[in-house]
Design a protein around this motif. Structure first.
Motif, PDB file in Angstrom:
ATOM      1  N   ARG A 111      21.561 -36.602  22.839  1.00 19.47           N
ATOM      2  CA  ARG A 111      23.003 -36.760  23.022  1.00 19.47           C
ATOM      3  C   ARG A 111      23.523 -35.836  24.124  1.00 19.47           C
ATOM      4  NH1 ARG A 111      25.039 -35.766  16.936  1.00 19.47           N
ATOM      5  NH2 ARG A 111      23.768 -37.309  15.844  1.00 19.47           N
ATOM      6  N   VAL A 112      23.075 -34.608  24.099  1.00 17.12           N
ATOM      7  CA  VAL A 112      23.552 -33.629  25.069  1.00 17.12           C
ATOM      8  C   VAL A 112      23.237 -34.081  26.491  1.00 17.12           C
ATOM      9  CG1 VAL A 112      23.290 -31.256  25.872  1.00 17.12           C
ATOM     10  CG2 VAL A 112      23.392 -31.729  23.427  1.00 17.12           C
ATOM     11  N   VAL A 113      22.066 -34.678  26.677  1.00 11.28           N
ATOM     12  CA  VAL A 113      21.676 -35.155  28.003  1.00 11.28           C
ATOM     13  C   VAL A 113      22.557 -36.317  28.450  1.00 11.28           C
ATOM     14  CG1 VAL A 113      19.820 -36.245  29.329  1.00 11.28           C
ATOM     15  CG2 VAL A 113      19.295 -34.387  27.740  1.00 11.28           C
ATOM     16  N   LEU A 114      22.924 -37.189  27.505  1.00 12.39           N
ATOM     17  CA  LEU A 114      23.585 -38.446  27.866  1.00 12.39           C
ATOM     18  C   LEU A 114      25.100 -38.410  27.754  1.00 12.39           C
ATOM     19  CD1 LEU A 114      21.144 -41.019  26.195  1.00 12.39           C
ATOM     20  CD2 LEU A 114      21.236 -40.292  28.579  1.00 12.39           C
ATOM     21  N   VAL A 115      25.678 -37.336  27.239  1.00 11.69           N
ATOM     22  CA  VAL A 115      27.127 -37.278  27.088  1.00 11.69           C
ATOM     23  C   VAL A 115      27.874 -37.545  28.396  1.00 11.69           C
ATOM     24  CG1 VAL A 115      29.039 -35.644  26.740  1.00 11.69           C
ATOM     25  CG2 VAL A 115      27.323 -35.947  24.978  1.00 11.69           C
ATOM     26  N   PRO A 116      27.442 -37.038  29.568  1.00  8.77           N
ATOM     27  CA  PRO A 116      28.180 -37.339  30.807  1.00  8.77           C
ATOM     28  C   PRO A 116      28.239 -38.830  31.149  1.00  8.77           C
ATOM     29  CG  PRO A 116      26.787 -35.424  31.123  1.00  8.77           C
ATOM     30  CD  PRO A 116      26.403 -36.006  29.799  1.00  8.77           C
TER      31      PRO A 116
END
Length: 748
Positions: A43-48
């Protein structure tokens, strides 16, 4: 062209930005609903990229529901599925929102870069002060996409509009001609149904949302670039640079000006798909591996939006799968196969349309122009997206610097792109996205179809920019590992400065072209919708069968038909179909030839009438009641038997003074409630003094006169009215090739 001023313009500017920001927030909510099903580290990688993932979700779900439900209903199914999914995750206790904040700095920076691209895309609308469709170039694609969106709003995406060649009670409006073509040829509709869905959720009419959403599609590109950059392990700064260069590239911005909404949304999906597939088929310790369904969803979304990308995208994804350590080849193939299978399961209609469209386009490409193309012709077509940089007028103090920066950027970019072939991490992408994709585009160019070649070049451009950024990042990383910090730092600053210079130059070019050409820009005026309300008010049957629209200019024909889509029985003396706007390339009219009680006169058509005949007028359109007194309307029409030299064809645009130009043999349709046309005159100009002008009705010579001065009157005495209508042709002596220009019609 500016249609609002003062406070009203300010309100409209806020409306443009508000629709855009609101749509981004809605897409983000759907994106979060997807991301809650992923592991925390992913999730952290794809949030942007969260709004882009939300767009992918909606494209796929609306295709599935569209088989049975119109978008007006299907969008609520999408809302329900997303809501239920989020509630299940809450119930299972697997959603820790506090952990999302670690990704907020990345989300903010990516959004900031995206907003810069969106503002550039919104610039034409902001200058015009209107959220309505803006034509800053010669393309009428906005009408095409809006037609399909309007149709999908209340029909399934497989329902075929029923449109005749003239008004027929029970038939659909000719404004749905693009929808007919889209369904008939199984063309992609992802962007159109996404726009329709957002229109339902925002309560913004589709015609008002189109231009703001162009900026939204550009905004989404930065999130896709971030995901691709994460997959290849490049720095955060490099990911932002990649997003900025993709958005500001003139290839992308020219598609904004051309209203190519489908391709813009497709380009935003491109880096997302490449990044997610790379993470899945060839995972590395740099990032967690996504579940198969996520890249499958993204792949279905891009094919549903821009199916033509499959050849270039396909070879890129194939090399990402095949090139790498042999020990991982079997698992890579299995994952790739599972990914494709899931994508087909998620979007069966999408894949069917993709195959159908590629077969259709492949046949056109293979046929080419029948002669092929020379090397110089191919080079000219492929480099067209970049050639405007050579013709723009740069500020005197920046001219040399701008050109020098661009020249260095091109050289460095090519070297950096080629460098991807020499690094293990980037080689799989380079072989597919750089080498094989370029070979495909060159093959397409060799067939000689200029339009398809230009479109292929536009699709290749983002792949080249991605390669250049990946290559530059790889070189800088290698230098960093060798601990040559000074060189690395200098190289980083230099490449970053070049990138900023390139982005700035492209932004300046786009802005200058928009501002410089503003006098030729056209905006769908609110007066079009106002004219449509007149029709519904005066028509006793509420379907428009008492009204004929007399409009000569193509732009106004199309948008008037859009405004009158709810009154399908309105007749149109002119309604162009040769560009696919009618589903029949040979049609230029939608009229049964009868004289209706009311005539709506628009640009390029003229009338002579008493004050009592004018029911309504607003500066663009006039609604005439033919029963209120002798009234005559003259409408330029396109003859079916035009000579090969093109003479006799009217322009589809007005001259600056409101007149319209044609040539010898140009046809005129007359609608009149007068007993005769005696003492009625056409106001003409453009013919050289001394030339002979003849007026024909069919093959019968009605009158002749010698032009004495540039502006002259041509009598309609002797023209026979049959049921209040007549067709005449104005022919100029053969030795005179001057344009024939119609300025109006008068009595007495």
């Amino acid at each position: 062209m500016q249609i609002f001023t003062g406070a009203e313009k300010g309100h409209r500017i806020i409306e443009v930005i508000g629709i855009g920001i609101g749509s981004i927030l809605i897409l983000s909510v759907f994106g979060f609903a997807v991301l809650v099903h992923l592991r925390q580290e992913l999730r952290v990688v794809l949030v942007p990229a969260v709004p882009l993932i939300g767009a992918a979700y909606l494209v796929v779900v609306l295709h599935l529901t569209g088989l049975f439900l119109p978008v007006r209903v299907g969008i609520w199914v999408a809302v329900g599925v997303a809501t239920v999914g989020m509630l299940l995750q809450f119930w299972r206790g697997r959603t820790a929102f506090v952990d999302w904040f670690s990704a907020l700095p990345n989300l903010v920076t990516v959004s900031a870069v995206g907003l810069l691209g969106a503002l550039l895309a919104w610039l034409p609308s902001l200058l015009a002060g209107s959220s309505l469709p803006m034509q800053a170039a010669g393309s009428n694609d906005a009408f095409y996409y809006i037609s399909v969106s309007q149709w999908g709003l209340d029909h399934t995406i497989t329902a075929l509009p029923h449109i005749g060649i003239s008004p027929l009670t029970g038939a659909d409006s000719p404004a749905f001609g693009p929808a007919y073509e889209s369904v008939h040829y199984s063309l992609r509709v992802g962007q159109e149904i996404l726009q329709a869905g957002l229109g339902v959720l925002t309560t913004v009419p589709i015609v008002n949302g189109f231009s703001p959403l162009l900026g939204v599609w550009v905004f989404l590109i930065s999130g896709g670039a971030w995901t691709l950059g994460a997959a290849f392990g490049i720095s955060r700064v490099a990911r932002l640079v990649m997003g900025g260069m993709l958005m500001a590239s003139f290839s992308v911005q020219s598609q904004v000006l051309q209203q190519n909404a489908d391709s813009l949304l497709g380009i935003s999906f491109l880096p997302l798909v490449v990044g997610l597939v790379s993470m899945v088929v060839r995972p590395t310790p740099d990032h967690p591996r996504p579940p198969l369904w996520l890249p499958a969803l993204a792949l279905a979304a891009i094919l549903g939006t821009y199916s033509e990308y499959l050849p270039l995208l396909g070879v890129t994804l194939a090399t990402l799968t095949l090139i790498g350590p042999l020990v991982g080849l079997r698992s890579a193939l299995l994952r790739a196969g599972g990914l494709i299978g899931l994508s087909i399961a998620m979007g069966p209609l999408i894949w069917f349309k993709t195959v159908s469209a590629l077969l259709f386009i492949g046949a056109l490409t293979a046929g080419g122009n029948g002669q092929g193309a020379t090397v110089s012709a191919i080079a000219r077509q492929i480099t067209e997206p970049w050639r405007p940089f050579l013709s723009v007028v740069w500020p005197a103090k920046l001219s040399f610097l701008a050109i020098a920066t661009l020249a260095v950027l091109v050289v460095v970019g090519l070297v950096a792109a080629l460098a991807t072939l020499f690094f293990r991490r980037t080689r799989p992408y380079a072989v597919g996205g750089l080498v094989l994709a370029s070979v495909i585009v060159l093959f397409i160019g060799s067939r000689g179809n200029e339009y398809i070649t230009r479109r292929a070049a536009d699709m290749l451009s983002p792949l080249l920019i991605i390669a250049a950024v990946l290559g530059a990042s790889a070189v800088i990383q290698v230098i960093g590992r060798e601990r040559r910090r000074t060189i690395r730092r200098a190289l980083t600053i230099g490449v970053l400065a070049l990138s900023v210079g390139g982005i700035g130059s492209s932004t300046y070019l786009t802005a200058r072209m928009i501002i410089h050409e503003r006098k030729d820009d056209r905006v769908v005026s609110p007066q079009v919708a106002e004219a449509a309300t007149w029709v519904t008010r005066v028509d006793g049957h509420e379907n428009g069968n008492d009204v004929t629209a007399a409009v000569a200019t193509m732009y106004d024909q199309l948008w008037l038909s859009d405004a009158l889509a709810g009154t399908p029985d309105v007749s149109y003396v002119n309604l162009r179909g040769d560009l696919g706007y009618r589903g029949n390339l040979e049609l230029t009219s939608y009229w049964d030839g009868e004289l209706d009680p009311y005539v709506l006169v628009g640009p390029g058509s003229y009338f002579a009438a008493g004050n009592h005949s004018v029911v309504e007028e607003n500066g663009i359109f006039s609604l005439l009641d033919l029963s209120a007194g002798p009234t005559t309307v003259v409408v330029p029409y396109q003859r079916d038997d035009l000579p090969q030299d093109g003479r006799g064809s009217w322009s589809w645009k007005l001259n600056p003074d409101g007149s319209i130009s044609g040539g010898s043999g140009s046809g005129l349709q007359i609608l009149s409630s007068a007993a005769s046309l005696d003492e009625t005159f056409l106001l003409l100009t453009g013919v050289a003094p001394g030339a002979t002008v003849n007026l024909f009705q069919g093959q019968v010579l009605i009158g002749t006169q010698t032009v004495e001065k540039e502006d002259f009157r041509l009598s309609l005495d002797g023209v026979h009215l049959d049921g209040g209508t007549a067709q005449v042709e104005v022919r100029v002596s053969e030795q005179d090739t001057s344009p024939l220009t119609l300025k109006g019609i008068v009595n007495g």
